[in-house]
Every structure is written in structure tokens, then in C-alpha cells.
Design a protein around this motif. Structure first.
Motif, mmCIF file in Angstrom:
data_model
loop_
_atom_site.group_PDB
_atom_site.id
_atom_site.type_symbol
_atom_site.label_atom_id
_atom_site.label_comp_id
_atom_site.label_asym_id
_atom_site.label_seq_id
_atom_site.Cartn_x
_atom_site.Cartn_y
_atom_site.Cartn_z
ATOM 1 N N ARG A 127 -9.930 48.687 58.813
ATOM 2 C CA ARG A 127 -8.545 49.151 58.664
ATOM 3 C C ARG A 127 -8.129 49.082 57.201
ATOM 4 O O ARG A 127 -7.500 50.007 56.676
ATOM 5 C CB ARG A 127 -7.604 48.299 59.521
ATOM 6 C CG ARG A 127 -7.762 48.494 61.015
ATOM 7 C CD ARG A 127 -6.941 47.510 61.808
ATOM 8 N NE ARG A 127 -7.237 47.595 63.227
ATOM 9 C CZ ARG A 127 -6.476 48.222 64.124
ATOM 10 N NH1 ARG A 127 -5.383 48.828 63.728
ATOM 11 N NH2 ARG A 127 -6.816 48.252 65.400
ATOM 12 N N ASN B 14 -10.021 51.775 55.212
ATOM 13 C CA ASN B 14 -9.370 53.083 55.311
ATOM 14 C C ASN B 14 -8.106 53.142 54.465
ATOM 15 O O ASN B 14 -7.843 54.145 53.785
ATOM 16 C CB ASN B 14 -9.027 53.395 56.781
ATOM 17 C CG ASN B 14 -10.227 53.878 57.578
ATOM 18 O OD1 ASN B 14 -11.167 54.449 57.036
ATOM 19 N ND2 ASN B 14 -10.200 53.648 58.885
ATOM 20 N N LEU B 15 -7.317 52.066 54.506
ATOM 21 C CA LEU B 15 -6.099 52.021 53.695
ATOM 22 C C LEU B 15 -6.429 52.109 52.213
ATOM 23 O O LEU B 15 -5.777 52.833 51.449
ATOM 24 C CB LEU B 15 -5.332 50.733 53.998
ATOM 25 C CG LEU B 15 -4.079 50.469 53.151
ATOM 26 C CD1 LEU B 15 -3.052 51.571 53.331
ATOM 27 C CD2 LEU B 15 -3.470 49.107 53.509
ATOM 28 N N THR B 16 -7.452 51.382 51.785
ATOM 29 C CA THR B 16 -7.863 51.401 50.377
ATOM 30 C C THR B 16 -8.282 52.806 49.954
ATOM 31 O O THR B 16 -7.892 53.298 48.882
ATOM 32 C CB THR B 16 -9.017 50.414 50.142
ATOM 33 O OG1 THR B 16 -8.619 49.109 50.543
ATOM 34 C CG2 THR B 16 -9.433 50.388 48.685
ATOM 35 N N TRP C 25 -5.294 55.133 49.809
ATOM 36 C CA TRP C 25 -4.500 54.807 48.631
ATOM 37 C C TRP C 25 -5.091 55.524 47.412
ATOM 38 O O TRP C 25 -4.372 56.168 46.636
ATOM 39 C CB TRP C 25 -4.470 53.296 48.438
ATOM 40 C CG TRP C 25 -3.759 52.811 47.200
ATOM 41 C CD1 TRP C 25 -2.816 53.471 46.469
ATOM 42 C CD2 TRP C 25 -3.939 51.536 46.568
ATOM 43 N NE1 TRP C 25 -2.403 52.695 45.411
ATOM 44 C CE2 TRP C 25 -3.068 51.509 45.449
ATOM 45 C CE3 TRP C 25 -4.732 50.429 46.833
ATOM 46 C CZ2 TRP C 25 -2.984 50.410 44.603
ATOM 47 C CZ3 TRP C 25 -4.641 49.331 45.994
ATOM 48 C CH2 TRP C 25 -3.783 49.319 44.890
ATOM 49 N N SER D 44 -5.958 53.251 62.770
ATOM 50 C CA SER D 44 -5.758 52.765 61.399
ATOM 51 C C SER D 44 -5.485 53.903 60.425
ATOM 52 O O SER D 44 -4.902 53.669 59.360
ATOM 53 C CB SER D 44 -6.988 51.982 60.929
ATOM 54 O OG SER D 44 -8.138 52.808 60.880
ATOM 55 N N LYS E 193 -1.778 54.814 60.674
ATOM 56 C CA LYS E 193 -1.098 53.613 60.194
ATOM 57 C C LYS E 193 -1.158 53.542 58.662
ATOM 58 O O LYS E 193 -0.149 53.233 58.008
ATOM 59 C CB LYS E 193 -1.735 52.362 60.807
ATOM 60 C CG LYS E 193 -1.032 51.069 60.426
ATOM 61 C CD LYS E 193 -1.762 49.844 60.974
ATOM 62 C CE LYS E 193 -1.595 49.725 62.463
ATOM 63 N NZ LYS E 193 -2.157 48.432 62.973
ATOM 64 N N ALA E 194 -2.332 53.835 58.095
ATOM 65 C CA ALA E 194 -2.466 53.823 56.634
ATOM 66 C C ALA E 194 -1.569 54.882 55.996
ATOM 67 O O ALA E 194 -0.937 54.634 54.964
ATOM 68 C CB ALA E 194 -3.931 54.051 56.243
#
Length: 368
Positions: A100, A103-105, A108, A127, A130-131
Motif C-alpha cells: 500500500r 503504491n502511494l510512493t 506520489w 490501495s 486510496k492513494a
């Protein structure tokens, strides 16, 4: 459950007594992921060498935010990333506490590169939206075909988009078409199927090396303890866009996390102990287990197989019996998954120690 006090005791039991009180119940009341009939979620048993190294990591309690306190662990992380990233055509990467965060990284970095919204299939992992929400980016789900793959003809204009393709969807285990596509940023969520790149099935990931970023969950088919993932990137200059520094930092901090543990050490130990051949053999065994079960389900008039398992994920249902009743009978070795409005039994071949006959005996009883 064990009988515990309602608040922190004023006088402690002592470490040995506390361990005796909690240690055995923690093991005895946990699912045995390496059991012969264990085939439920995307939760492989940890490699024994990884579990042993995880103890060392916890004992040392090193913080990789400060290399001076973790020189060996910092070097171990560099070695592992130098081994893994090039296999996917990536230039660099970093460890994260779960896919998660990976994926966010990655998303970004996509936003910093100019992506203004996120596009992914309707079957993408939760995720991903959500990201997008965390990053303040609009999210656009794209329909999937009858097998669960993103329909490319339904894609919007991607000139300003971060397109997320999935290599091993959570529900059906399918791999989106990974062929290059013109987008501002191309990310592959390979949390589940990424390690297939080291097996004889690597052709199923064809095109993954064209991605700008890739997320892989190490606590899935790298057989690591929970809380380890990798975010990999194709261009070295991406690092600067997600890096911050401060006067108290020994070196600039890249990625979402600051303080983090030496999760690379258990993975390094596993790869040293098994080698690529040992890793491949375990993953390939899981895929074979799923295919053997699919053959039996396909041949049994009491069952309906939804589709052939591409990455060890099975979807099937009883031809006559109630799905919920069958899942209840298969408690601990199955889960429910809905495709459209139809419920299906979901089983994931994450356990290389599973025995096909033992699993089939439970399915046979559930269908009786």
C-alpha cells in the motif's frame, strides 16, 4: 482467549512469565499457513531463514533513517535492491512497510512528474484509489473484461494521467495487458505476481520493464514476514522528486516513510539461502498446485470453474450447493469473492507446502 488483567498490572510478571503466557497462544491460535491444506488468502508462510533474521532485526532495532546506526543493514538493503531492480528494468528502489505504501510512493512520484489524475481497472487493489485520495488526485476506474483484465479500449486520454496496471489482481489473480501505453506515468501494481519475473512464467509479465514504477509485496511471493514491500523506479532522477531533508537528518529522506526497520535483511538471507532457483521452484510449485486443483474442479460436475488460474488464484463455485455453506465448510482454506453479483469461492495457492490431495479432500467433503 487467555485471561488477562483489565489494565496494566502495577507489578509486572517478568519477561519469561509474560512470554510463557502469550507466546504459545499466539502460535497455537494462529492459522498454520504452511499446513498441507492451507490455501486461502495471499499469505504465504514466512521462509524459516527470514523468520530467524526478523528476530535479529527486532533485537538490533536499527533505524535505516540514520545509516551510522545501521551500516550493515543499510548495505544489505542496497545489495538486495541492486539484485532485484534490474530484473524488472528498473534503476533504483526502496523498501516500504507494505505494498500500500509502495503504491502511494509510486503515485506520489507520478504526481510530481505531472500526473493530474489516476486511472486503474475496476478490479485494482483498494490501495490505488486510496492513494489517489491521499494525494488529492481524481480517480477513474476502467471496466474489466469477462476475465477481470482492464479493457484498454475504455481508457481515457492518458496524457496527464498515471495509469496503474495490475499484475495479479486480488480477486482473480489476472494480469492486465502490460504492453507499453502512452501515459504521463505508467505504474504496475505487481504486489502479488511480481516475483514471477524470477520463474519460468516470467513471460506472463511481458512489458513490465516499460513501467515508470513497480510495487511488489515482499511478504507475498518473496515469502517474507509481514510489513515488507518494494517500490521500484525506472529513472534515477525520480528520487529527487520524493526526497526531503532537515537539519537533524544525516542524509536526505526519500519516500513516504521516515523511520523504518531493516526489512531487507530477511529478504537478503532468503535469497542467499534459496538462490533464484529455490525461489522459482517454490513459486512454480504454487502455480502447479492451483492448476492441478483447477483440473479437478473442471472435471467434477459438482463444481463450476470460473476461469483458469493465471497466477495461482482459483475462482470456483458449487454447481448446486450454497456457496456460503461451501465456504463455511472450507473455513481457513477459502474466502468469498463476488464477480458481478455472483458469489464465488476464492482460493490462493500461496503455500508451497500445500498438498493437492489434502486440499481436494476438504473440497470433496464440502461438495458432498
Amino acid at each position: 482467549m487467555i485471561n488477562l488483567p483489565q489494565s496494566i498490572p502495577s507489578t509486572g510478571l517478568g519477561e519469561e512469565a509474560a512470554f510463557e503466557l502469550l507466546g504459545m497462544p499466539a502460535l497455537q491460535q494462529a492459522a498454520d499457513l504452511a499446513a498441507p491444506d492451507a490455501l486461502a488468502h495471499m499469505d504465504p508462510p514466512s521462509a524459516p531463514i527470514a523468520a530467524r533474521m526478523a528476530y535479529v532485526v527486532a533485537q538490533a532495532n536499527q533505524n535505516l533513517l540514520h545509516p551510522a546506526t545501521s551500516p550493515f543493514a543499510t548495505e544489505a538493503e542496497r545489495v538486495v535492491l541492486d539484485w532485484i531492480a534490474p530484473a524488472f528494468g528498473m534503476a533504483w528502489g526502496q523498501f516500504c512497510s507494505g505494498s500500500r505504501l509502495a503504491n502511494l510512493t509510486a503515485l506520489w512520484a507520478a504526481r510530481e512528474a505531472g500526473a493530474r489524475f489516476v486511472v486503474a481497472s475496476a478490479d485494482a487493489h483498494v490501495s490505488v484509489p486510496k492513494a489517489a485520495n491521499i494525494l488529492g488526485l481524481p480517480y477513474h476506474p476502467v471496466p474489466v473484461d469477462e476475465h477481470g483484465r482492464l479493457i484498454r479500449d475504455s481508457l481515457p486520454d492518458l496524457a496527464d494521467a498515471a495509469l496503474v496496471l495490475t499484475a495479479g489482481t486480488t480477486g482473480r489473480g489476472v494480469i492486465d495487458n502490460l504492453a507499453p501505453v502512452a501515459a504521463k506515468w505508467l505504474h504496475v501494481d505487481a504486489a502479488w505476481a511480481g516475483p514471477m519475473q524470477f520463474t519460468c512464467h516470467r513471460d506472463r509479465l511481458a512489458g513490465i520493464d516499460a513501467a515508470d514504477s513497480i510495487a511488489i509485496s515482499a511478504h507475498k511471493w518473496f515469502f517474507q514476514p509481514k510489513g515488507a514491500a518494494l517500490a521500484l523506479f525506472r529513472k534515477t532522477e525520480t528520487r529527487a522528486s520524493i526526497t526531503f531533508t532537515s537539519s537533524y537528518l544525516a542524509r536526505p529522506n526519500s519516500g513516504v516513510e521516515g523511520t523504518r526497520s531493516a526489512a531487507a535483511l530477511p529478504l537478503l538471507a532468503t535469497l542467499l539461502a534459496w538462490g533464484q532457483e529455490g525461489l522459482a521452484e517454490r513459486i512454480e510449485r504454487c502455480i502447479t498446485i492451483a492448476e492441478q486443483l483447477a483440473q479437478r474442479l473442471e472435471a467434477d460436475p459438482r463444481a463450476v470453474l470460473r476461469q483458469w488460474p493465471e497466477t495461482g488464484v482459483l475462482n470456483w463455485r458449487p454447481a448446486q450447493a450454497d456457496v456460503a455453506a461451501v465456504i463455511a465448510a472450507l473455513s481457513g482454506t477459502s474466502s468469498a469473492f463476488t464477480i458481478g453479483e455472483t458469489p464465488w469461492v476464492r482460493q490462493v495457492a500461496a503455500n508451497p507446502h500445500a498438498d493437492v490431495d489434502a486440499i481436494w479432500a476438504r473440497i470433496d467433503d464440502a461438495l458432498a
